[in-house]
Design a protein around this motif. Sequence first.
Motif, PDB file in Angstrom:
ATOM      1  N   LYS A  58      63.949   1.179-114.467  1.00  0.00           N
ATOM      2  CA  LYS A  58      64.230   1.008-115.908  1.00  0.00           C
ATOM      3  C   LYS A  58      65.695   1.465-115.998  1.00  0.00           C
ATOM      4  N   ASP A  59      66.226   0.659-116.993  1.00  0.00           N
ATOM      5  CA  ASP A  59      67.694   1.064-117.260  1.00  0.00           C
ATOM      6  C   ASP A  59      67.632   2.513-118.143  1.00  0.00           C
ATOM      7  N   PRO A  60      68.628   3.195-117.908  1.00  0.00           N
ATOM      8  CA  PRO A  60      68.702   4.520-118.757  1.00  0.00           C
ATOM      9  C   PRO A  60      69.340   4.537-119.941  1.00  0.00           C
ATOM     10  N   ASN A  61      70.047   3.291-120.209  1.00  0.00           N
ATOM     11  CA  ASN A  61      70.688   3.364-121.262  1.00  0.00           C
ATOM     12  C   ASN A  61      70.106   2.620-122.567  1.00  0.00           C
ATOM     13  N   TYR A  62      70.777   2.212-123.908  1.00  0.00           N
ATOM     14  CA  TYR A  62      70.257   1.710-124.917  1.00  0.00           C
ATOM     15  C   TYR A  62      69.689   0.325-124.650  1.00  0.00           C
ATOM     16  N   ILE A  63      70.772  -0.500-124.292  1.00  0.00           N
ATOM     17  CA  ILE A  63      70.453  -1.995-124.529  1.00  0.00           C
ATOM     18  C   ILE A  63      71.263  -2.367-123.325  1.00  0.00           C
ATOM     19  N   SER A  64      70.739  -3.562-122.665  1.00  0.00           N
ATOM     20  CA  SER A  64      71.170  -4.478-121.659  1.00  0.00           C
ATOM     21  C   SER A  64      71.241  -5.761-122.051  1.00  0.00           C
ATOM     22  N   PHE A 111      71.050 -15.333-123.167  1.00  0.00           N
ATOM     23  CA  PHE A 111      71.086 -14.073-122.364  1.00  0.00           C
ATOM     24  C   PHE A 111      69.903 -13.494-122.339  1.00  0.00           C
ATOM     25  N   THR A 112      69.602 -12.454-121.596  1.00  0.00           N
ATOM     26  CA  THR A 112      68.265 -11.503-121.503  1.00  0.00           C
ATOM     27  C   THR A 112      68.678 -10.394-122.119  1.00  0.00           C
ATOM     28  N   VAL A 113      67.984  -9.698-123.038  1.00  0.00           N
ATOM     29  CA  VAL A 113      68.143  -8.369-123.605  1.00  0.00           C
ATOM     30  C   VAL A 113      67.141  -7.492-123.136  1.00  0.00           C
ATOM     31  N   LEU A 114      67.480  -6.375-122.550  1.00  0.00           N
ATOM     32  CA  LEU A 114      66.588  -5.239-122.344  1.00  0.00           C
ATOM     33  C   LEU A 114      66.748  -4.150-122.768  1.00  0.00           C
ATOM     34  N   VAL A 115      65.523  -3.503-123.227  1.00  0.00           N
ATOM     35  CA  VAL A 115      65.660  -2.054-123.974  1.00  0.00           C
ATOM     36  C   VAL A 115      65.673  -1.133-122.766  1.00  0.00           C
ATOM     37  N   GLY A 116      66.423  -0.214-122.774  1.00  0.00           N
ATOM     38  CA  GLY A 116      66.395   1.068-122.001  1.00  0.00           C
ATOM     39  C   GLY A 116      65.755   2.250-122.602  1.00  0.00           C
ATOM     40  N   GLU A 117      66.070   3.403-121.641  1.00  0.00           N
ATOM     41  CA  GLU A 117      65.078   4.593-121.810  1.00  0.00           C
ATOM     42  C   GLU A 117      65.753   5.495-123.083  1.00  0.00           C
ATOM     43  N   ALA A 118      67.168   5.373-123.251  1.00  0.00           N
ATOM     44  CA  ALA A 118      67.744   6.104-124.416  1.00  0.00           C
ATOM     45  C   ALA A 118      67.222   5.500-125.597  1.00  0.00           C
ATOM     46  N   PHE A 119      66.918   4.157-125.887  1.00  0.00           N
ATOM     47  CA  PHE A 119      66.423   3.464-127.007  1.00  0.00           C
ATOM     48  C   PHE A 119      64.934   3.937-127.135  1.00  0.00           C
ATOM     49  N   LYS A 120      64.225   3.994-126.157  1.00  0.00           N
ATOM     50  CA  LYS A 120      62.836   4.242-126.172  1.00  0.00           C
ATOM     51  C   LYS A 120      62.649   5.604-126.722  1.00  0.00           C
ATOM     52  N   ALA A 121      63.362   6.594-126.041  1.00  0.00           N
ATOM     53  CA  ALA A 121      63.446   8.190-126.600  1.00  0.00           C
ATOM     54  C   ALA A 121      63.849   8.357-127.935  1.00  0.00           C
ATOM     55  N   TRP A 122      65.159   7.354-128.529  1.00  0.00           N
ATOM     56  CA  TRP A 122      65.601   7.866-129.828  1.00  0.00           C
ATOM     57  C   TRP A 122      64.781   7.144-130.817  1.00  0.00           C
ATOM     58  N   THR A 123      63.865   6.075-130.379  1.00  0.00           N
ATOM     59  CA  THR A 123      63.019   5.415-131.385  1.00  0.00           C
ATOM     60  C   THR A 123      61.350   6.155-131.100  1.00  0.00           C
ATOM     61  N   ASN A 124      61.449   7.283-130.589  1.00  0.00           N
ATOM     62  CA  ASN A 124      60.044   7.898-130.387  1.00  0.00           C
ATOM     63  C   ASN A 124      59.096   7.110-129.977  1.00  0.00           C
ATOM     64  N   GLY A 125      59.573   6.270-128.905  1.00  0.00           N
ATOM     65  CA  GLY A 125      58.585   5.553-128.308  1.00  0.00           C
ATOM     66  C   GLY A 125      57.982   3.980-128.821  1.00  0.00           C
ATOM     67  N   VAL A 139      76.478  -7.530-116.578  1.00  0.00           N
ATOM     68  CA  VAL A 139      75.427  -6.797-117.534  1.00  0.00           C
ATOM     69  C   VAL A 139      76.378  -6.000-118.392  1.00  0.00           C
ATOM     70  N   PHE A 140      76.055  -6.345-119.845  1.00  0.00           N
ATOM     71  CA  PHE A 140      76.899  -5.904-120.753  1.00  0.00           C
ATOM     72  C   PHE A 140      75.724  -4.724-121.443  1.00  0.00           C
ATOM     73  N   SER A 141      76.218  -3.321-121.582  1.00  0.00           N
ATOM     74  CA  SER A 141      75.379  -2.316-121.810  1.00  0.00           C
ATOM     75  C   SER A 141      75.890  -1.331-123.097  1.00  0.00           C
ATOM     76  N   THR A 142      75.013  -0.767-124.060  1.00  0.00           N
ATOM     77  CA  THR A 142      75.343   0.227-124.600  1.00  0.00           C
ATOM     78  C   THR A 142      75.136   1.409-124.053  1.00  0.00           C
ATOM     79  N   ILE A 143      75.792   2.648-124.180  1.00  0.00           N
ATOM     80  CA  ILE A 143      75.218   3.857-123.559  1.00  0.00           C
ATOM     81  C   ILE A 143      76.037   4.940-124.659  1.00  0.00           C
ATOM     82  N   PRO A 144      75.166   6.195-124.799  1.00  0.00           N
ATOM     83  CA  PRO A 144      76.151   7.119-125.810  1.00  0.00           C
ATOM     84  C   PRO A 144      77.284   7.390-125.175  1.00  0.00           C
ATOM     85  N   ASN A 145      78.263   7.680-126.269  1.00  0.00           N
ATOM     86  CA  ASN A 145      79.507   8.255-126.033  1.00  0.00           C
ATOM     87  C   ASN A 145      79.581   9.508-125.202  1.00  0.00           C
ATOM     88  N   ILE A 146      80.404   9.776-124.406  1.00  0.00           N
ATOM     89  CA  ILE A 146      80.196  10.904-123.656  1.00  0.00           C
ATOM     90  C   ILE A 146      80.655  12.283-124.382  1.00  0.00           C
TER      91      ILE A 146
END
Length: 183
Positions: free
Chosen positions: A55-61, A90-104, A126-133
Motif C-alpha cells: 500500500k502506498d503510505p502517502n496521500y495520493i499517487s 493517469f491512474t490515481v491511487l489513495v494511500g494510507e495517509a488519506f485513509k487515516a486522515w479521512t477516518n477510513g 509516480v507523482f505523489s502528495t505527502i505531508p510536509n516534513i
Amino acid sequence: MQELMNMIHRMIIESLGLEDHYDSHMNSLAYSIRFSNYYKDTLDGRINLALPSHKDPNYISIICPHNVEGLEVKAVDGQWMQTIPMTNSFTVLVGEAFKAWTNGRLYAPTHRVKLNSGIEKRYAVVFSTIPNITNDIICAPKELIDEQHPLLFKPFKYYDYVKFRFSDEGERVDDALKTYCGV
Ligand SMILES: O=C(O)CCC(=O)C(=O)O
Ligand SMILES: [Fe+2]
C-alpha cells in the motif's frame, strides 16, 4: 501535475464536507515525483512480479504508466483487478495517509506490478502528495468521527510511521498502519 493533484484533493475534501479544513490541509502538503524502471526478473523467467504487493503510505499517487499494462489493484472483496492504461490518462491511487486522515472513508488499496509475457520493460512516473516534513501530524477531522464512525487511527507523525512501515516489523505485518496506530 500539481494542479491536477490539488484538484483531486479539493474534490475529496468537498465530497466529505470538509471545506473548513481545505486551507490547512493544502498548506500541509508536499509533492514528490519518482521515475520507476521495471525489468523482468531474468534469473527466474517464471517470476514476473516487478513490484511486490504494497500500500502506498502517502496521500495520493498519480501514476503514468506510458501505455504499458502491469499495475494490478486489490479490490475490497480481495479480487486482483488489472488496470488498463489509456492514452492521455493517469491512474490515481489513495494511500494510507488519506485513509487515516479521512477516518477510513477512503480505501487505500494493496497493489502490485506484474510484467506479463511479452513485456520485458516498463517505465512509470509516480507523482505523489505527502505531508510536509515540518507539519506531518495526521489527525482525522472531528467532523468524520461519531458513534457510527469511531476513531480508527490515533493521531501520528507521518515520517515516524514511514520509518516503522519500512522496518523489519513493518514489512512483516499484514496491516502496518493498523499495527502502528490502530485504535
Ligand atoms: O508503476 C506502477 O504502476 C505503480 C508504482 C507503485 O505502486 C509505486 O511506486 O508505489
Ligand atoms: Fe504503490
